[in-house]
Design an enzyme around this catalytic site. Sequence first.
Site, PDB file in Angstrom:
ATOM      1  CE  LYS A  18      -2.479  -0.835   3.731  1.00 27.33           C
ATOM      2  NZ  LYS A  18      -1.849  -2.099   4.141  1.00 27.33           N
ATOM      3  NE  ARG A  91      -4.388  -1.238   9.968  1.00 28.41           N
ATOM      4  CZ  ARG A  91      -3.325  -0.622   9.448  1.00 28.41           C
ATOM      5  NH1 ARG A  91      -3.425   0.607   8.994  1.00 28.41           N
ATOM      6  NH2 ARG A  91      -2.189  -1.237   9.366  1.00 28.41           N
ATOM      7  NE  ARG A 130       7.236  -2.745   5.770  1.00 26.18           N
ATOM      8  CZ  ARG A 130       5.930  -2.505   5.896  1.00 26.18           C
ATOM      9  NH1 ARG A 130       5.221  -2.085   4.876  1.00 26.18           N
ATOM     10  NH2 ARG A 130       5.331  -2.730   7.043  1.00 26.18           N
ATOM     11  NE  ARG A 163       6.260  -0.513  10.104  1.00 24.60           N
ATOM     12  CZ  ARG A 163       5.067  -0.412   9.524  1.00 24.60           C
ATOM     13  NH1 ARG A 163       4.952   0.177   8.339  1.00 24.60           N
ATOM     14  NH2 ARG A 163       3.997  -0.907  10.100  1.00 24.60           N
ATOM     15  NE  ARG A 174       1.946  -4.895  11.035  1.00 26.06           N
ATOM     16  CZ  ARG A 174       2.916  -4.683  10.146  1.00 26.06           C
ATOM     17  NH1 ARG A 174       4.055  -5.342  10.224  1.00 26.06           N
ATOM     18  NH2 ARG A 174       2.730  -3.826   9.180  1.00 26.06           N
TER      19      ARG A 174
END
Length: 218
Positions: A18, A91, A130, A163, A174
């Site tokens: 996203k 969300r 990531r 992160r 998540r």
Amino acid sequence: MGKAKFIIVLLGPPGVGKGTQGQRWANEKGWRYAATGDLLREAVRQGTPVSLKAKAFMDKGELVADEVVTAIVEEVLQKADRPLLLDGYPRTIAQAEALTEIAKRLGWKIQAAVLLHANDDELVERLSARRVCPSCGTIYNLRYQPPKDNEHCDRCGSPLIQRDDDKHDVIRQRLAVYQAQTQPVIDYYQGLGLLVTVDALGEPDEVYVRLRKVRLSV
Ligand code: AMP
């Protein structure tokens, strides 16, 4: 022409791209890009009182209270002076309903909800690879879009970080939260006739080609 006040909601599980795709699309179109995750992390860096509570939830991969995030988004809508691409919000159903109400009150139209879709195994792989630049926000992926030296930002030279919530256990959490809380949001927009689904499998450039084909009729 007056100011175009419309919102594109970008939906999809963590790791689907996203941020990468949304920033690129918004840049090309001249829209304002706003990601609630980024705005929350920025608030945490600044140490605002509300964000200290939020951080505990973020570290565990759980959702921050609806009121907190909704207040952030309302402020964004008040300030924005061009079309808005909203990443990571809503969300929950409560947030989706709040957005409908706020948009109406402030004179914004929700133009489309674009869902980026990929399967869980792919998402876990992408999230663990990531890396992000804490200074300029550029997102890398050690597999798909590695930085030149694997450790520093190509744009600004800062050391890249992973992160905290991209560590393995938190990723699974998540994804579970997404299934339970955000899946109904997809149905909500489907019901409003606003949902467009884009296949997010493959290289970022391939996905982007699909994304920019989405017809928005604005
Ligand atoms: P993201 O960068 O979108 O993956 O968001 C990182 C974290 O910020 C999430 O795991 C949540 O803890 C929090 N967060 C971001 N957006 C929202 C939202 N709309 N509602 C609740 N929590 C959020």
